[in-house]
Design a protein around this motif. Structure first.
Motif, PDB file in Angstrom:
ATOM      1  N   ALA A 112       0.826  -1.210   0.000  1.00  0.00           N
ATOM      2  CA  ALA A 112       0.000   0.000   0.000  1.00  0.00           C
ATOM      3  C   ALA A 112       0.859   1.259   0.000  1.00  0.00           C
ATOM      4  N   ASP A 113       0.311   2.329  -0.564  1.00  0.00           N
ATOM      5  CA  ASP A 113       0.984   3.628  -0.554  1.00  0.00           C
ATOM      6  C   ASP A 113       0.624   4.450   0.677  1.00  0.00           C
ATOM      7  N   TYR A 114      -0.573   4.257   1.195  1.00  0.00           N
ATOM      8  CA  TYR A 114      -1.013   4.932   2.414  1.00  0.00           C
ATOM      9  C   TYR A 114      -2.132   4.105   3.037  1.00  0.00           C
ATOM     10  N   ARG A 115      -2.417   4.390   4.288  1.00  0.00           N
ATOM     11  CA  ARG A 115      -3.510   3.721   4.992  1.00  0.00           C
ATOM     12  C   ARG A 115      -4.583   4.746   5.323  1.00  0.00           C
ATOM     13  N   LEU A 116      -5.828   4.343   5.254  1.00  0.00           N
ATOM     14  CA  LEU A 116      -6.941   5.258   5.465  1.00  0.00           C
ATOM     15  C   LEU A 116      -7.896   4.694   6.503  1.00  0.00           C
ATOM     16  N   ARG A 117      -8.272   5.545   7.453  1.00  0.00           N
ATOM     17  CA  ARG A 117      -9.362   5.212   8.374  1.00  0.00           C
ATOM     18  C   ARG A 117     -10.513   6.166   8.090  1.00  0.00           C
ATOM     19  N   ILE A 118     -11.720   5.635   8.103  1.00  0.00           N
ATOM     20  CA  ILE A 118     -12.907   6.347   7.635  1.00  0.00           C
ATOM     21  C   ILE A 118     -13.944   6.357   8.742  1.00  0.00           C
ATOM     22  N   PHE A 119     -14.363   7.554   9.148  1.00  0.00           N
ATOM     23  CA  PHE A 119     -15.349   7.694  10.215  1.00  0.00           C
ATOM     24  C   PHE A 119     -16.558   8.475   9.730  1.00  0.00           C
ATOM     25  N   THR A 120     -17.753   8.024  10.120  1.00  0.00           N
ATOM     26  CA  THR A 120     -18.975   8.816  10.033  1.00  0.00           C
ATOM     27  C   THR A 120     -19.189   9.468  11.394  1.00  0.00           C
ATOM     28  N   PRO A 121     -20.181  10.345  11.542  1.00  0.00           N
ATOM     29  CA  PRO A 121     -20.476  10.856  12.883  1.00  0.00           C
ATOM     30  C   PRO A 121     -20.870   9.765  13.875  1.00  0.00           C
ATOM     31  N   GLY A 122     -21.274   8.591  13.344  1.00  0.00           N
ATOM     32  CA  GLY A 122     -21.713   7.522  14.230  1.00  0.00           C
ATOM     33  C   GLY A 122     -20.725   6.396  14.436  1.00  0.00           C
ATOM     34  N   GLY A 123     -19.575   6.412  13.746  1.00  0.00           N
ATOM     35  CA  GLY A 123     -18.611   5.334  13.938  1.00  0.00           C
ATOM     36  C   GLY A 123     -17.726   5.128  12.732  1.00  0.00           C
ATOM     37  N   GLU A 124     -16.902   4.076  12.784  1.00  0.00           N
ATOM     38  CA  GLU A 124     -15.910   3.805  11.742  1.00  0.00           C
ATOM     39  C   GLU A 124     -16.452   2.839  10.704  1.00  0.00           C
ATOM     40  N   LEU A 125     -16.055   3.051   9.439  1.00  0.00           N
ATOM     41  CA  LEU A 125     -16.406   2.168   8.335  1.00  0.00           C
ATOM     42  C   LEU A 125     -15.153   1.473   7.810  1.00  0.00           C
ATOM     43  N   PRO A 126     -15.275   0.212   7.355  1.00  0.00           N
ATOM     44  CA  PRO A 126     -14.107  -0.459   6.764  1.00  0.00           C
ATOM     45  C   PRO A 126     -13.783   0.045   5.371  1.00  0.00           C
ATOM     46  N   PHE A 127     -14.792   0.569   4.661  1.00  0.00           N
ATOM     47  CA  PHE A 127     -14.594   1.073   3.304  1.00  0.00           C
ATOM     48  C   PHE A 127     -15.715   2.045   2.986  1.00  0.00           C
ATOM     49  N   GLN A 165      -4.726   1.207   1.635  1.00  0.00           N
ATOM     50  CA  GLN A 165      -5.013   0.208   2.659  1.00  0.00           C
ATOM     51  C   GLN A 165      -6.113   0.746   3.560  1.00  0.00           C
ATOM     52  N   CYS A 166      -7.144  -0.050   3.808  1.00  0.00           N
ATOM     53  CA  CYS A 166      -8.217   0.368   4.709  1.00  0.00           C
ATOM     54  C   CYS A 166      -8.763  -0.867   5.406  1.00  0.00           C
ATOM     55  N   GLY A 167      -9.826  -0.704   6.166  1.00  0.00           N
ATOM     56  CA  GLY A 167     -10.373  -1.824   6.916  1.00  0.00           C
ATOM     57  C   GLY A 167     -10.817  -2.977   6.048  1.00  0.00           C
ATOM     58  N   ALA A 168     -11.172  -2.688   4.793  1.00  0.00           N
ATOM     59  CA  ALA A 168     -11.624  -3.729   3.862  1.00  0.00           C
ATOM     60  C   ALA A 168     -10.465  -4.372   3.120  1.00  0.00           C
ATOM     61  N   GLY A 169      -9.236  -3.936   3.376  1.00  0.00           N
ATOM     62  CA  GLY A 169      -8.070  -4.481   2.687  1.00  0.00           C
ATOM     63  C   GLY A 169      -7.438  -3.468   1.757  1.00  0.00           C
ATOM     64  N   LEU A 170      -6.866  -3.939   0.652  1.00  0.00           N
ATOM     65  CA  LEU A 170      -6.211  -3.073  -0.321  1.00  0.00           C
ATOM     66  C   LEU A 170      -7.203  -2.679  -1.409  1.00  0.00           C
TER      67      LEU A 170
END
Length: 277
Positions: free
Chosen positions: A59-74, A101-106
């Motif tokens: 991966a070139d970078y890793r990403l974490r993704i949040f909504t106001p209600g919690g984290e999403l894998p993608f 790279q994220c919670g769902a993989g590459l």
């Protein structure tokens, strides 16, 4: 408290302020889960993302993704907007295009005709929708059961159910009871032949997510394409989304020769600065 570079990127529209914005925090390795979640609640956007050092060497970078209600894998529009922000900040790729790279993989990205696009991730759940759940969705959306031409699980991480209606006009006319929506549901219907866009899409979320209707949704459009493209819909097409919310989202779906579905759209930086977290 530490200052971080910050970007806000509008995704899926060539017109300013007509797409779906994502807030992007750069260099977020030192932030805690609680800090990320708190900032996502504060921005109150459908998604806020955090760019981190990858733990997968591919991966070139890793990403974490949040909504106001919690984290999403993608999620799709955060993937495109964050890739745009990372590249604009000087990110360099190992190959021809970024790999996220994220919670769902590459997730593989590419740039075509000036647009960023991501390869649709595999569905983690597909198949028929349970009759009881389908009944709840039909009631929450104010539909008659006979109006749903087809329904399926189309979950590529966030948890989508897809409903197919007879027309874009019926999709646009929906006035759901947002408090009664039990799971994330995407609704799609065709525009008349010869229209600018093949279909109209809307995305409704359960109350706990903190977002009643998502303006323009990459993950949903990816999973709807995996469900319908090449059968009910053309193998490649453009979807409209966000019309009811005053947006002009345009999602470009393309199926390549290998059968990979690519979902892309315009990206535009709207805000750049720093944020203290």
């Amino acid at each position: 408290m530490v200052s971080h570079a910050f970007s806000q990127v509008d995704v899926f529209s060539t017109e300013p302020l007509r797409g779906n914005p994502v807030a992007v925090v750069h260099g977020a390795d030192g932030l805690t889960d609680e800090q990320m979640a708190a900032f996502a609640r504060w921005t109150n956007l459908s998604e806020t993302t955090f760019l981190l050092t990858p733990t997968d060497p591919a991966a070139d970078y890793r990403l974490r993704i949040f909504t106001p209600g919690g984290e999403l894998p993608f999620a799709g529009h955060p993937t495109l907007g964050s890739a745009h922000a990372w590249l604009a900040a000087g990110g360099t790729t190992q190959g021809e295009a970024p790999v996220q790279q994220c919670g769902a993989g590459l997730v593989q990205l590419r740039r075509t005709d000036g647009r960023l696009a991501f390869a649709a991730p595999a569905l983690v759940r597909s198949g028929p929708v349970e009759p009881a759940l389908l009944g709840e969705l039909v009631a929450a959306l104010g539909l008659g059961a006979e109006e749903v031409l087809d329904a399926a699980w189309v979950d590529n991480g966030p948890g989508w159910v897809g409903l197919r209606l007879e027309s874009a006009a019926r999709v646009l006319a929906l006035r759901p009871d947002h408090s009664a929506v039990p799971v994330k549901v995407g609704v799609v219907g065709p525009h008349p032949a010869g229209a600018e866009c093949a279909v109209e899409v809307r995305a409704f979320c359960e109350p706990a997510l903190g977002v009643a209707e998502d303006p323009v949704t990459g993950s949903l459009n990816a999973s709807l394409a995996q469900w319908l493209a090449g059968d009910v819909l053309p193998a490649s097409y453009v979807a409209a989304q966000g019309t009811v919310l005053g947006r002009r989202g345009r999602v470009h779906v393309e199926t390549d020769e290998a059968g990979v579905i690519w979902v892309g759209g315009a990206t535009r930086s709207t805000i750049a600065g720093t944020v203290d977290l």
